[in-house]
Design a protein around this motif. Structure first.
Motif, PDB file in Angstrom:
ATOM      1  N   ILE A   1      51.237  36.390  44.491  1.00  0.00           N
ATOM      2  CA  ILE A   1      50.562  37.761  43.935  1.00  0.00           C
ATOM      3  C   ILE A   1      49.740  38.318  45.006  1.00  0.00           C
ATOM      4  N   TYR A   2      49.868  39.449  45.472  1.00  0.00           N
ATOM      5  CA  TYR A   2      49.308  40.044  46.372  1.00  0.00           C
ATOM      6  C   TYR A   2      48.201  41.150  45.801  1.00  0.00           C
ATOM      7  N   ASN A   3      48.574  41.645  44.696  1.00  0.00           N
ATOM      8  CA  ASN A   3      47.922  42.686  44.121  1.00  0.00           C
ATOM      9  C   ASN A   3      47.415  42.315  42.757  1.00  0.00           C
ATOM     10  N   PRO A   4      46.461  41.576  42.586  1.00  0.00           N
ATOM     11  CA  PRO A   4      46.275  40.993  41.062  1.00  0.00           C
ATOM     12  C   PRO A   4      45.284  41.845  40.212  1.00  0.00           C
ATOM     13  N   ASP A   5      45.904  41.769  39.012  1.00  0.00           N
ATOM     14  CA  ASP A   5      45.162  42.610  38.131  1.00  0.00           C
ATOM     15  C   ASP A   5      43.854  42.030  37.568  1.00  0.00           C
TER      16      ASP A   5
ATOM     17  N   ASN B   1      42.490  46.000  43.592  1.00  0.00           N
ATOM     18  CA  ASN B   1      42.227  47.401  43.530  1.00  0.00           C
ATOM     19  C   ASN B   1      40.932  47.864  42.618  1.00  0.00           C
ATOM     20  N   LEU B   2      40.687  49.131  42.441  1.00  0.00           N
ATOM     21  CA  LEU B   2      39.472  49.455  41.520  1.00  0.00           C
ATOM     22  C   LEU B   2      39.477  48.942  40.313  1.00  0.00           C
ATOM     23  N   LYS B   3      40.943  48.626  39.920  1.00  0.00           N
ATOM     24  CA  LYS B   3      40.911  48.164  38.323  1.00  0.00           C
ATOM     25  C   LYS B   3      40.942  46.909  38.258  1.00  0.00           C
ATOM     26  N   THR B   4      40.907  45.981  39.296  1.00  0.00           N
ATOM     27  CA  THR B   4      41.012  44.547  39.324  1.00  0.00           C
ATOM     28  C   THR B   4      39.718  43.907  38.527  1.00  0.00           C
ATOM     29  N   LYS B   5      40.111  43.107  37.612  1.00  0.00           N
ATOM     30  CA  LYS B   5      38.891  42.565  36.967  1.00  0.00           C
ATOM     31  C   LYS B   5      38.653  41.405  37.689  1.00  0.00           C
ATOM     32  N   VAL B   6      37.441  41.047  37.841  1.00  0.00           N
ATOM     33  CA  VAL B   6      36.869  39.479  38.346  1.00  0.00           C
ATOM     34  C   VAL B   6      36.195  38.658  37.568  1.00  0.00           C
TER      35      VAL B   6
ATOM     36  N   ASP C   1      33.520  43.148  47.438  1.00  0.00           N
ATOM     37  CA  ASP C   1      33.376  44.587  47.269  1.00  0.00           C
ATOM     38  C   ASP C   1      34.206  45.124  46.414  1.00  0.00           C
ATOM     39  N   LEU C   2      33.999  45.024  45.203  1.00  0.00           N
ATOM     40  CA  LEU C   2      34.624  45.808  44.095  1.00  0.00           C
ATOM     41  C   LEU C   2      33.647  46.247  43.216  1.00  0.00           C
ATOM     42  N   PRO C   3      33.903  47.324  42.145  1.00  0.00           N
ATOM     43  CA  PRO C   3      33.112  47.955  41.331  1.00  0.00           C
ATOM     44  C   PRO C   3      32.147  46.990  40.472  1.00  0.00           C
ATOM     45  N   LEU C   4      31.043  47.040  40.256  1.00  0.00           N
ATOM     46  CA  LEU C   4      30.296  45.723  39.307  1.00  0.00           C
ATOM     47  C   LEU C   4      30.652  45.897  38.001  1.00  0.00           C
ATOM     48  N   SER C   5      31.303  47.121  37.627  1.00  0.00           N
ATOM     49  CA  SER C   5      31.509  47.047  36.091  1.00  0.00           C
ATOM     50  C   SER C   5      32.911  46.314  35.746  1.00  0.00           C
ATOM     51  N   ASN C   6      33.639  45.862  37.073  1.00  0.00           N
ATOM     52  CA  ASN C   6      34.698  44.964  36.724  1.00  0.00           C
ATOM     53  C   ASN C   6      34.654  43.443  37.140  1.00  0.00           C
ATOM     54  N   ILE C   7      33.191  43.115  37.385  1.00  0.00           N
ATOM     55  CA  ILE C   7      32.914  42.059  37.594  1.00  0.00           C
ATOM     56  C   ILE C   7      32.124  41.246  36.562  1.00  0.00           C
ATOM     57  N   TYR C   8      32.616  40.178  36.108  1.00  0.00           N
ATOM     58  CA  TYR C   8      32.052  39.423  34.855  1.00  0.00           C
ATOM     59  C   TYR C   8      31.599  38.001  35.605  1.00  0.00           C
TER      60      TYR C   8
ATOM     61  N   ASP D   1      36.911  38.176  28.490  1.00  0.00           N
ATOM     62  CA  ASP D   1      36.630  39.454  29.313  1.00  0.00           C
ATOM     63  C   ASP D   1      37.785  40.267  29.327  1.00  0.00           C
ATOM     64  N   THR D   2      39.092  39.564  29.396  1.00  0.00           N
ATOM     65  CA  THR D   2      40.361  40.438  29.618  1.00  0.00           C
ATOM     66  C   THR D   2      41.200  40.577  28.399  1.00  0.00           C
ATOM     67  N   LYS D   3      40.935  39.792  27.391  1.00  0.00           N
ATOM     68  CA  LYS D   3      41.715  39.796  26.110  1.00  0.00           C
ATOM     69  C   LYS D   3      43.140  39.452  26.488  1.00  0.00           C
ATOM     70  N   MET D   4      43.503  39.063  27.797  1.00  0.00           N
ATOM     71  CA  MET D   4      45.076  38.517  27.897  1.00  0.00           C
ATOM     72  C   MET D   4      45.713  37.486  27.293  1.00  0.00           C
ATOM     73  N   ILE D   5      44.504  36.619  26.970  1.00  0.00           N
ATOM     74  CA  ILE D   5      45.067  35.435  25.846  1.00  0.00           C
ATOM     75  C   ILE D   5      43.977  35.534  24.713  1.00  0.00           C
ATOM     76  N   SER D   6      44.466  34.744  23.733  1.00  0.00           N
ATOM     77  CA  SER D   6      43.447  34.830  22.701  1.00  0.00           C
ATOM     78  C   SER D   6      42.691  33.342  23.003  1.00  0.00           C
ATOM     79  N   LEU D   7      41.365  33.244  22.120  1.00  0.00           N
ATOM     80  CA  LEU D   7      40.875  31.960  22.245  1.00  0.00           C
ATOM     81  C   LEU D   7      41.803  30.724  21.582  1.00  0.00           C
ATOM     82  N   GLU D   8      42.404  31.372  20.309  1.00  0.00           N
ATOM     83  CA  GLU D   8      43.408  30.262  19.675  1.00  0.00           C
ATOM     84  C   GLU D   8      44.307  29.898  20.600  1.00  0.00           C
ATOM     85  N   GLY D   9      45.232  30.628  21.235  1.00  0.00           N
ATOM     86  CA  GLY D   9      46.060  30.459  22.339  1.00  0.00           C
ATOM     87  C   GLY D   9      45.623  29.514  23.138  1.00  0.00           C
TER      88      GLY D   9
END
Lengths: 404, 180
Positions: B64-68, B88-93, B107-114, B142-150
């Motif tokens: 993975i070279y360009n992570p989401d 990129n500018l959309k990548t969440k950390v 060096d990424l937007p603060l709003s995407n850093i958790y 923070d990402t909702k990509m997986i559920s807490l139940e899962g």
């Protein structure tokens, strides 16, 4: 002993674990191996099943790969279903025994977790190990993903035991052995419907009550006939592989992913792409997933995956050339015959030299070019496939190392 | 397709984290693939692992070279390696740290850093600094990509042989990080 015979559903498993569970359910009598990265997880899992009382095979820890191959050779000669797994230097150390196993017509099944060969030392994946023992007389399958690896192991035992030929299933080290993805492992009873217990013919196995000699001295009057027979039987297994592949998929529901662009899939080869591609990319193993993914972005690309490398499905490939009429063919090899070119590439090129071949009768001028990729674990990216698709459309026949 | 890259050090459970995300996503009804960067695994050396999540079966096998999503398990890593390469500018950390996100050398937007202090939670619950499952609670939130139940089901599946005590502690840890 606990036997898990209930029907299984798909789950996320490590590739090595998927193979180990499949082997457990195939139920061999003797397993012997020596640990080598990246094969180790497979045999560790198999040893653990035995230790936990989940399996009743004999698990023999060998002192080397030479010994491991010899132990399964001896057990197989007694008519017992056997299994071993290795990689890289391990398969090279087995080489002498592999020729013996094939020459004695023993249905041994081995997994090769493909890894590059030293020096310099590499633990990472390529196909140099398998290609180096190409001529030993084994059936050789190459898997793209976990499910295909599971399927090919079951198929390998069936063909091996029906024809008394050894088989090797190749799975890319780390890329498949150490990755996690969805896979369905058929239960022991599901497998048994397709793969019955190994029947022992007393005259073909070692037994003190009716002694036989195996692999004995052959004089110049006989040696060639015996080798010819082995070759004929190996080459002749192409039809049986297709037949059994069909049967396997009817008998066992492996929940395989079906692609609408996969026009041909017969156990020997798989074609994915348009009816008349301008460029055909040929290769084996896990990299073909990435090639297929990229091909969706370039409508002129067709993807031909070789699943059975030995026996070599030359007629099948020739018919595909005839049917698809590509202008250019890029053959991707994760190995090299140093001093010549990619090994699969030279074999694909040989097809065009057969009498009555598509290239001569139809006067189609197909360019076939060799590309060396992914040696020693170099990542094969969509970007590198894009570059190959570009290079093969340019004039020039020289072999190219695609490094990125 | 979502691509997740996890950075950590050998011995911190980076590969297990990538696998747990894959199992959790699968439990949520998605397809998933996880694999390590295949380094020679030495304790303490920076390593990467990857997870892909998609509705379709995942065929692609390149790194993975360009992570989401970027998950950083070890708070010291951004100071020594360029963890944000290819982002990129959309990548969440999602990063395990006790620091304020303004003070991080990313060096990424603060709003995407958790940020989540997964080490603190892990020390409280396990008595040792193993933050790999803990940080996944924050990842789920923070990402909702997986559920807490899962994620809970994935932990039950993965640690089945380690016993109820280990499972309970891990679930407590992810819940705490989820509500951090």
């Amino acid at each position: 002993m606990k036997k898990n015979n209930k029907k299984q559903t798909a789950q996320i498993l490590e590739g090595s674990q998927a193979i180990a569970l499949t082997i457990k359910n195939i139920n061999p009598g003797v397993i012997s191996a020596y640990p080598i990265t990246p094969q180790t997880h497979i045999v560790e899992d198999l040893a653990k099943f035995k230790a936990d009382g989940e399996a009743d095979y004999e698990y023999v820890r060998a002192e080397s790969e030479f010994a491991a191959a010899s132990i399964v050779e001896g057990a197989s000669a007694q008519g017992i279903r056997v299994y071993s797994a290795t990689s890289s230097q391990g398969i090279l150390l087995m080489t002498e025994v592999l020729f013996n196993i094939a020459g004695m017509r023993l249905p041994v099944v081995i997994t090769c977790a493909n890894r590059g060969v030293s020096a310099p030392i590499t633990i990472w994946n390529d196909h140099q190990d398998a290609m180096t023992i190409r001529d030993a007389g084994f059936l050789m399958f190459f898997a793209e993903n976990h499910q295909e690896a599971v399927e090919q192991h079951i198929l390998a035992y069936k063909i091996a035991e029906k024809l008394r030929l050894p088989a090797m299933v190749n799975i890319d080290g780390f890329i498949l052995t150490h990755s996690y993805e969805k896979v369905k492992i058929p239960s022991a009873s599901e497998i048994k419907k397709f793969l019955p217990d190994l029947k022992v013919n007393k005259n073909q196995s070692l037994n003190p009550e009716s002694p036989v000699t195996m692999g004995a001295f052959a004089t110049p009057e006989h040696y060639m006939e015996i080798r010819e027979e082995l070759h004929n039987d190996l080459s002749g297994s192409l039809e049986l592989i297709q037949e059994e592949y069909k049967k396997l998929n009817k008998t066992i529901n492996l929940q395989k992913v079906k692609y609408n662009k996969a026009i041909i899939d017969n156990g020997l080869v798989e074609y994915y792409g348009p009816k008349n591609p301008k460029t055909l990319i040929i290769g084996m193993g896990s990299m073909m997933g990435t090639v297929k993914e990229y091909s969706d972005k370039d409508k002129r690309l067709g993807v031909l995956k070789i699943k059975t490398f030995r026996p070599f499905p030359e007629e099948e490939i020739k018919n595909i050339f005839k049917r698809l009429k590509p202008k250019n063919i890029a053959v991707l090899d994760k190995s090299i015959s140093l001093g010549y070119m990619g090994i699969l590439a030279s074999e694909v090129k040989a097809i065009s030299q057969q009498s009555g071949s598509v290239l001569k009768t139809n006067k189609i001028n197909i360019k076939i070019q060799s590309f060396i990729v992914g040696l020693g674990g170099r990542d094969i990216t969509q970007e590198s496939i894009k570059r190959i698709a570009h290079e093969v459309n340019r004039p020039g026949q020289e072999m190219i190392f695609i490094k990125k | 397709m979502y691509q997740i890259r996890i950075h950590g050090r050998g011995g911190q459970g980076v590969v297990t984290a990538s696998e747990l995300i894959a199992i959790a996503a699968f439990e949520d009804g998605m397809n998933a693939q996880a694999f390590p960067s295949f380094g020679v695994e030495r304790t303490g050396a920076p390593i990467e692992a990857y997870t892909r999540i998609d509705k379709k079966f995942i065929r692609i096998r390149e790194h993975i070279y360009n992570p989401d999503i970027l998950i950083i398990l070890d708070p010291t890593l951004p100071e020594v390696t360029d963890v944000a390469h290819g982002c990129n500018l959309k990548t969440k950390v999602i990063i395990n740290t006790s620091k304020n996100k303004k003070d991080l050398p990313i060096d990424l937007p603060l709003s995407n850093i958790y940020t989540v202090d997964a080490t603190k939670i892990a020390l409280e619950i396990f008595g040792k600094n193993i933050a790999n499952t803990t940080i996944l609670g924050a990842f789920a939130k923070d990402t909702k990509m997986i559920s807490l139940e899962g994620l809970k089901r994935a932990i039950n599946q993965k640690f089945k042989k380690k016993g109820k005590n280990i499972i309970d502690k891990n679930i407590k840890a992810i819940e705490k990080a989820y509500n951090f």
